[in-house]
Motif scaffolding. Structure first.
Motif, short mmCIF file in Angstrom:
data_model
loop_
_atom_site.label_atom_id
_atom_site.label_comp_id
_atom_site.label_asym_id
_atom_site.label_seq_id
_atom_site.Cartn_x
_atom_site.Cartn_y
_atom_site.Cartn_z
N HIS A 71 39.11 77.13 -16.97
CA HIS A 71 39.54 77.13 -18.10
C HIS A 71 38.66 76.28 -18.99
CE1 HIS A 71 42.57 80.20 -17.63
NE2 HIS A 71 42.98 79.30 -16.57
N GLU A 92 35.35 77.87 -19.98
CA GLU A 92 35.60 78.96 -21.15
C GLU A 92 35.38 77.99 -22.47
OE1 GLU A 92 39.49 80.54 -20.28
OE2 GLU A 92 38.87 81.54 -18.86
N LEU A 93 35.47 76.73 -22.56
CA LEU A 93 35.56 75.97 -23.78
C LEU A 93 34.15 75.67 -24.07
CD1 LEU A 93 38.54 73.42 -23.12
CD2 LEU A 93 38.44 75.64 -24.26
N THR A 124 31.97 73.83 -26.64
CA THR A 124 32.62 73.40 -27.75
C THR A 124 32.82 71.91 -27.50
OG1 THR A 124 34.00 75.31 -27.63
CG2 THR A 124 34.87 73.12 -28.65
N GLU A 126 34.42 68.31 -27.22
CA GLU A 126 35.81 68.08 -26.96
C GLU A 126 36.77 68.29 -27.96
OE1 GLU A 126 37.98 64.13 -25.16
OE2 GLU A 126 35.82 64.51 -24.31
N ASN A 127 37.88 68.81 -27.86
CA ASN A 127 38.77 69.17 -28.48
C ASN A 127 40.22 68.77 -27.64
OD1 ASN A 127 41.15 71.21 -29.58
ND2 ASN A 127 39.72 71.13 -30.95
N GLU A 129 43.35 69.61 -28.27
CA GLU A 129 44.45 70.70 -28.09
C GLU A 129 43.80 71.70 -27.10
OE1 GLU A 129 46.62 74.05 -30.56
OE2 GLU A 129 45.88 72.40 -31.61
N MET A 130 42.72 71.80 -27.05
CA MET A 130 42.00 73.06 -26.14
C MET A 130 42.17 72.64 -24.65
SD MET A 130 39.11 74.38 -28.74
CE MET A 130 38.27 75.75 -27.58
N ASN A 149 45.44 72.66 -23.11
CA ASN A 149 45.49 74.09 -22.99
C ASN A 149 45.04 74.61 -21.55
OD1 ASN A 149 47.04 76.48 -23.84
ND2 ASN A 149 45.18 77.38 -24.42
N ALA A 150 43.75 74.12 -21.52
CA ALA A 150 43.05 74.47 -20.38
C ALA A 150 43.72 73.84 -19.19
CB ALA A 150 41.85 73.91 -20.07
N LYS A 166 46.93 75.87 -18.26
CA LYS A 166 46.55 77.27 -17.77
C LYS A 166 46.10 77.26 -16.22
CE LYS A 166 44.89 79.75 -21.90
NZ LYS A 166 44.01 80.32 -22.61
#
Length: 395
Positions: free
Chosen positions: A87, A90-91, A94, A96-97, A99-100, A103-104, A107
């Motif tokens: 997961h 998939e980011l 991007t 570094e975030n 929230e994302m 979430n990874a 998951k």
């Protein structure tokens, strides 16, 4: 692959001690069986989660239970980092975030539970696996050296900064008020379900010790909203630059040190202080901690398996500079290790170990949905104790 500079152990009984030096980190891992049989704990040390995720490190402790708990914890140590990595891929690319990333991680836990669920449905491992499960605790370090902490179960994370120790999480067990409220919300749904608060003494070692875990599908088949695999992800993201020491520990470690009312970080620094100038001081301090745990095991106060990961964060300091800074105000071992000279350790009870005014609570009752099971069920190997009655009345 980053290889440890020290790697000793016995694969047959899953005794292991390893030591890495990498990227300004010194990492010591140790796992050892208690007195219940084969070691059911597992660990993962990942300096990179694949070629595209070289800057992501992941450290994990997994505490298995049930007859096949060693297999479940080993699978979790193998697959959970991979599922989280999938997961994270998939980011990319991007930036570094927070929230994302959280979430990874969630998951990744979900995918690992689904992996176990698939095996359960296919019956690949047999019914004994349905009675088995594992808790999980992970700390992920990103390329920006931020720490993301997630857990499902009763292992713990401790940090040390500026000579102050802090426990980061509250374990998912019967001493967690939020978990109590979540479980009590199931009361209107059916039969009464008795869960006793865990005792550090062995006489209650067969009671349920956690309220979240992976696998354990026998229990989840009739209490799916009670025992859950959903991880709790700590809100705070800790920058490694502000920390000196990070410790992940199974409850087999933390329960032993509760006797002395000490965090593993504090115990480690006390032992470290004894080895000034010794080039092997980081590993020898860990050996001293485990030796203390062994004395508690011998008295049969706590007999659970033990697993710990100690992460020393130099942050640009030399080893000597780091040592002087963290041990400057550390307690001398002799000042607290003999606290029980006038009191036999076997006489210590829960009231001595848990603070009455903390978030820790006593026994409680919750409910489970109506099931075909109408009698008491008990299975020693899975460390579960259910009391189910047709005669209970509900509010």
């Amino acid at each position: 692959m980053v290889r440890p500079i020290l790697d000793v152990g016995n694969k047959r009984i899953k005794f292991s001690k390893k030591y890495w030096k990498y990227d300004g980190l010194h990492v010591i891992s140790f796992t050892k069986a208690g007195l219940r049989g084969e070691n059911q704990d597992g660990m993962s040390i990942e300096f990179g989660l694949g070629k595209k995720l070289k800057g992501y490190y992941l450290f994990g402790v997994y505490d298995g239970h049930g007859e096949k708990g060693d297999q479940i914890s080993a699978d979790c140590a193998k697959y959970l980092p991979k599922h989280i990595a999938n997961h994270l891929y998939e980011l990319l690319p991007t930036v570094e975030n927070e929230e994302m990333i959280k979430n990874a991680i969630k998951k990744g836990y979900d995918d690992t539970e689904n992996y176990f669920k698939t095996l359960d449905v296919k019956g690949i491992r047999g019914n004994k696996v349905r009675m088995s499960g594992t808790t999980a605790l992970t700390v992920m370090m990103t390329p920006k050296k931020n720490l993301y902490i997630a857990f499902a179960g009763d292992s713990s994370v401790f940090i040390m900064s500026s000579n102050k120790s802090k426990k980061v999480n509250i374990e998912h067990n019967c001493h967690n008020k939020n978990e109590l409220q979540r479980l009590r919300a199931q009361r209107p749904r059916g039969f009464m379900y008795t869960i006793k608060a865990r005792s550090v003494k062995d006489d209650l070692s067969n009671e349920i010790q956690y309220t979240r875990s992976l696998s354990d599908f026998y229990i989840k088949s009739f209490f799916s909203e009670g025992l859950i695999a959903e991880p709790e992800i700590i809100d705070d993201v800790y920058p490694a630059s502000s920390l000196d020491l990070l410790v992940l520990a199974s409850d087999g470690i933390t329960d032993r040190f509760k006797i002395y009312k000490k965090h593993p970080t504090e115990v480690y620094l006390s032992f470290l202080k004894k080895h000034k100038g010794d080039p092997d001081r980081f590993v020898k301090a860990c050996d001293g901690m485990i030796g203390l745990c062994d004395t508690i095991t011998e008295k049969r106060i706590c007999v659970d398996d033990m697993s710990i990961i100690i992460i020393i964060i130099l942050n640009g300091k030399s080893e000597d500079e780091w040592y002087r800074a963290v041990t400057k105000n550390a307690e001398n071992l002799e000042d607290w290790i003999n606290v029980n000279e006038e009191e036999d350790l076997s006489e210590i009870d829960d009231q001595d170990i848990y603070d009455k005014h903390s978030n820790e609570v006593d026994d409680f009752l919750v409910s489970v949905p109506l099931t075909t099971i109408s009698t008491g069920y008990y299975d020693e190997d899975s460390a579960m104790n259910f009391t189910i009655s047709d005669d209970d009345e509900f509010d």
